[in-house]
Write a protein that holds these residues in place. Sequence first.
Motif, PDB file in Angstrom:
ATOM      1  N   MET A  54      32.152  87.949  62.426  1.00  0.00           N
ATOM      2  CA  MET A  54      33.234  88.648  61.744  1.00  0.00           C
ATOM      3  C   MET A  54      34.519  87.820  61.874  1.00  0.00           C
ATOM      4  SD  MET A  54      34.830  92.437  62.489  1.00  0.00           S
ATOM      5  CE  MET A  54      33.225  93.220  62.359  1.00  0.00           C
ATOM      6  N   THR A  55      35.190  87.568  60.736  1.00  0.00           N
ATOM      7  CA  THR A  55      36.408  86.773  60.754  1.00  0.00           C
ATOM      8  C   THR A  55      37.572  87.582  61.328  1.00  0.00           C
ATOM      9  OG1 THR A  55      36.998  87.480  58.512  1.00  0.00           O
ATOM     10  CG2 THR A  55      35.624  85.500  58.733  1.00  0.00           C
ATOM     11  N   SER A  56      38.595  86.869  61.784  1.00  0.00           N
ATOM     12  CA  SER A  56      39.760  87.531  62.380  1.00  0.00           C
ATOM     13  C   SER A  56      40.500  88.386  61.356  1.00  0.00           C
ATOM     14  CB  SER A  56      40.704  86.481  62.975  1.00  0.00           C
ATOM     15  OG  SER A  56      40.072  85.780  64.026  1.00  0.00           O
ATOM     16  N   SER A  57      40.601  87.904  60.121  1.00  0.00           N
ATOM     17  CA  SER A  57      41.318  88.661  59.088  1.00  0.00           C
ATOM     18  C   SER A  57      40.591  89.957  58.760  1.00  0.00           C
ATOM     19  CB  SER A  57      41.471  87.814  57.824  1.00  0.00           C
ATOM     20  OG  SER A  57      40.206  87.379  57.341  1.00  0.00           O
ATOM     21  N   ARG A  58      39.264  89.900  58.707  1.00  0.00           N
ATOM     22  CA  ARG A  58      38.493  91.105  58.428  1.00  0.00           C
ATOM     23  C   ARG A  58      38.588  92.084  59.599  1.00  0.00           C
ATOM     24  NH1 ARG A  58      31.926  91.351  57.699  1.00  0.00           N
ATOM     25  NH2 ARG A  58      31.746  93.601  57.371  1.00  0.00           N
ATOM     26  N   ALA A  59      38.527  91.563  60.814  1.00  0.00           N
ATOM     27  CA  ALA A  59      38.660  92.426  61.990  1.00  0.00           C
ATOM     28  C   ALA A  59      40.036  93.065  62.038  1.00  0.00           C
ATOM     29  CB  ALA A  59      38.414  91.612  63.259  1.00  0.00           C
ATOM     30  N   LEU A  60      41.067  92.293  61.691  1.00  0.00           N
ATOM     31  CA  LEU A  60      42.432  92.837  61.673  1.00  0.00           C
ATOM     32  C   LEU A  60      42.560  93.943  60.640  1.00  0.00           C
ATOM     33  CD1 LEU A  60      45.329  92.590  62.749  1.00  0.00           C
ATOM     34  CD2 LEU A  60      45.762  90.898  60.943  1.00  0.00           C
ATOM     35  N   LEU A  61      41.926  93.771  59.483  1.00  0.00           N
ATOM     36  CA  LEU A  61      41.969  94.794  58.441  1.00  0.00           C
ATOM     37  C   LEU A  61      41.281  96.071  58.907  1.00  0.00           C
ATOM     38  CD1 LEU A  61      42.569  95.689  55.528  1.00  0.00           C
ATOM     39  CD2 LEU A  61      40.387  94.634  54.857  1.00  0.00           C
ATOM     40  N   ILE A  62      40.112  95.924  59.515  1.00  0.00           N
ATOM     41  CA  ILE A  62      39.375  97.093  60.009  1.00  0.00           C
ATOM     42  C   ILE A  62      40.164  97.805  61.103  1.00  0.00           C
ATOM     43  CG2 ILE A  62      37.297  97.841  61.229  1.00  0.00           C
ATOM     44  CD1 ILE A  62      35.812  95.531  59.854  1.00  0.00           C
ATOM     45  N   ALA A  63      40.696  97.027  62.045  1.00  0.00           N
ATOM     46  CA  ALA A  63      41.452  97.616  63.155  1.00  0.00           C
ATOM     47  C   ALA A  63      42.713  98.295  62.652  1.00  0.00           C
ATOM     48  CB  ALA A  63      41.796  96.539  64.175  1.00  0.00           C
ATOM     49  N   GLY A  64      43.427  97.648  61.751  1.00  0.00           N
ATOM     50  CA  GLY A  64      44.655  98.234  61.213  1.00  0.00           C
ATOM     51  C   GLY A  64      44.397  99.523  60.464  1.00  0.00           C
ATOM     52  N   THR A  65      43.322  99.547  59.661  1.00  0.00           N
ATOM     53  CA  THR A  65      42.976 100.765  58.924  1.00  0.00           C
ATOM     54  C   THR A  65      42.620 101.897  59.875  1.00  0.00           C
ATOM     55  OG1 THR A  65      42.137  99.420  57.083  1.00  0.00           O
ATOM     56  CG2 THR A  65      41.456 101.730  57.168  1.00  0.00           C
ATOM     57  N   GLY A  66      41.803 101.570  60.884  1.00  0.00           N
ATOM     58  CA  GLY A  66      41.414 102.590  61.848  1.00  0.00           C
ATOM     59  C   GLY A  66      42.596 103.148  62.613  1.00  0.00           C
ATOM     60  N   LEU A  67      43.501 102.275  63.068  1.00  0.00           N
ATOM     61  CA  LEU A  67      44.675 102.722  63.815  1.00  0.00           C
ATOM     62  C   LEU A  67      45.596 103.570  62.937  1.00  0.00           C
ATOM     63  CD1 LEU A  67      45.505  99.467  65.817  1.00  0.00           C
ATOM     64  CD2 LEU A  67      44.576 101.604  66.727  1.00  0.00           C
ATOM     65  N   ALA A  68      45.725 103.180  61.658  1.00  0.00           N
ATOM     66  CA  ALA A  68      46.576 103.957  60.748  1.00  0.00           C
ATOM     67  C   ALA A  68      46.008 105.357  60.530  1.00  0.00           C
ATOM     68  CB  ALA A  68      46.707 103.223  59.410  1.00  0.00           C
ATOM     69  N   LEU A  69      44.692 105.449  60.365  1.00  0.00           N
ATOM     70  CA  LEU A  69      44.062 106.764  60.186  1.00  0.00           C
ATOM     71  C   LEU A  69      44.218 107.622  61.449  1.00  0.00           C
ATOM     72  CD1 LEU A  69      40.778 105.729  58.325  1.00  0.00           C
ATOM     73  CD2 LEU A  69      42.757 106.917  57.356  1.00  0.00           C
ATOM     74  N   LEU A  70      44.036 107.011  62.604  1.00  0.00           N
ATOM     75  CA  LEU A  70      44.188 107.754  63.857  1.00  0.00           C
ATOM     76  C   LEU A  70      45.631 108.204  64.062  1.00  0.00           C
ATOM     77  CD1 LEU A  70      41.931 105.582  66.198  1.00  0.00           C
ATOM     78  CD2 LEU A  70      41.504 107.952  65.516  1.00  0.00           C
ATOM     79  N   ALA A  71      46.592 107.393  63.617  1.00  0.00           N
ATOM     80  CA  ALA A  71      47.999 107.754  63.767  1.00  0.00           C
ATOM     81  C   ALA A  71      48.363 108.974  62.928  1.00  0.00           C
ATOM     82  CB  ALA A  71      48.879 106.571  63.378  1.00  0.00           C
ATOM     83  N   CYS A  72      47.591 109.234  61.882  1.00  0.00           N
ATOM     84  CA  CYS A  72      47.874 110.380  61.001  1.00  0.00           C
ATOM     85  C   CYS A  72      47.292 111.696  61.521  1.00  0.00           C
ATOM     86  CB  CYS A  72      47.327 110.107  59.603  1.00  0.00           C
ATOM     87  SG  CYS A  72      48.115 108.724  58.748  1.00  0.00           S
ATOM     88  N   VAL A  73      46.379 111.621  62.484  1.00  0.00           N
ATOM     89  CA  VAL A  73      45.667 112.817  62.942  1.00  0.00           C
ATOM     90  C   VAL A  73      46.592 113.946  63.385  1.00  0.00           C
ATOM     91  CG1 VAL A  73      44.131 113.718  64.754  1.00  0.00           C
ATOM     92  CG2 VAL A  73      43.514 111.649  63.501  1.00  0.00           C
ATOM     93  N   PRO A  74      47.620 113.699  64.228  1.00  0.00           N
ATOM     94  CA  PRO A  74      48.481 114.812  64.652  1.00  0.00           C
ATOM     95  C   PRO A  74      49.227 115.490  63.513  1.00  0.00           C
ATOM     96  CG  PRO A  74      48.759 112.930  66.110  1.00  0.00           C
ATOM     97  CD  PRO A  74      47.969 112.447  64.938  1.00  0.00           C
ATOM     98  N   PHE A  75      49.376 114.794  62.378  1.00  0.00           N
ATOM     99  CA  PHE A  75      50.102 115.366  61.249  1.00  0.00           C
ATOM    100  C   PHE A  75      49.213 116.159  60.313  1.00  0.00           C
ATOM    101  CE2 PHE A  75      52.521 111.574  62.495  1.00  0.00           C
ATOM    102  CZ  PHE A  75      53.780 112.135  62.677  1.00  0.00           C
ATOM    103  N   VAL A  76      47.937 115.834  60.254  1.00  0.00           N
ATOM    104  CA  VAL A  76      47.063 116.460  59.263  1.00  0.00           C
ATOM    105  C   VAL A  76      46.017 117.394  59.876  1.00  0.00           C
ATOM    106  CG1 VAL A  76      47.369 114.539  57.669  1.00  0.00           C
ATOM    107  CG2 VAL A  76      45.461 114.497  59.282  1.00  0.00           C
ATOM    108  N   MET A  77      45.881 117.387  61.190  1.00  0.00           N
ATOM    109  CA  MET A  77      44.875 118.226  61.836  1.00  0.00           C
ATOM    110  C   MET A  77      45.513 119.060  62.931  1.00  0.00           C
ATOM    111  SD  MET A  77      41.602 115.614  62.029  1.00  0.00           S
ATOM    112  CE  MET A  77      40.417 116.951  62.163  1.00  0.00           C
ATOM    113  N   ALA A  78      44.776 120.077  63.374  1.00  0.00           N
ATOM    114  CA  ALA A  78      45.271 120.973  64.415  1.00  0.00           C
ATOM    115  C   ALA A  78      45.481 120.196  65.717  1.00  0.00           C
ATOM    116  CB  ALA A  78      44.285 122.114  64.632  1.00  0.00           C
TER     117      ALA A  78
END
Length: 321
Positions: free
Chosen positions: A1-25
């Motif tokens: 897995m390339t670094s750019s692809r890993a960075l994209l996956i990690a960034g997307t995952g972290l962004a989704l997790l950061a939204c959890v307190p706003f959209v879920m109980a």
Amino acid sequence: MTSSRALLIAGTGLALLACVPFVMAPFYASLLIAFFAYAIALLGFNLLFGYTGLLSFGHAMFLGIGAYTTAVISGKFGIKSFELALLGSVAAGILIAIPIGLLCVRYVGIFFGMLTLAFGMLLHSFLFKFYALTGGDSGMRVPRMNLLGMEFREFNKFELLAGPFYYYCLALLAIAGFIMWRIVNSPFGLHLQTIRDNPQKAEYLGVRVTAFRFAAFVISAAFGALGGAILAFRIGLADPELVHWTHSGHLVFMAVLGGFANFFGPIVGALAFTLLHDVLQNLTQYWRFFLGAVLVFIVIVLPGGIVSIASRFVRKARAAS
């Protein structure tokens, strides 16, 4: 897995997790703190298992070491800084891992697994029996601590977990993930993979196999202790059951569930296990049976874990294009 692809996956995952307190109980934000703790611990566990080829059946002992160190620092010594508790937990995990690792890494396969299991159960017995020191089956209380020097008095415990502490743990996961990514993609990480694939050839080429296995063991212990400290803060208690062999089995389950052959697999497995465990416990008292059925299904049908499904879709999309 390339670094750019890993960075994209990690960034997307972290962004989704950061939204959890706003959209879920708030309950789900609090629940995901356990996921953060296990994900960090599994980054270390998979360095030992997925990258070095050593399967530990007693790795939960380091989560327990991290939890009890946090309890001692905050409860016995009265230190309220969680950062100091984290540093103390990591240091304790490393110190205890050194003598254990020096013995265990001389063996491989089932012998390594049984030795780690034995040490884990020895620690469990110590924590359970020495009531005057450890609180026995009652455990040791972990009082509320400061985060980055801030007390957050306006938050009750549940609000603290679902708010500031949630993002604190998210940041810890990001930092731990970055450190582990650099480790596994360094010459050290490549040496570990060579040892996993062919230890005899690696030794013939001059690689100090035992020394590299020992280093991987100590690093994995540090990550495990870090995860244990987070669990102790969340629960407010350091409990001997954190060290029990069944808890070590949960770590193995998560790694297999997500896919230990992929860097992000154990993290996905930790998230899937945390959510699945909560749902099954609420639905039935026979939740262990269904967890076992899921494990059987994964091993037989998806030996690559959950992440292998996404990998198949990516390969098919590339082939179609």
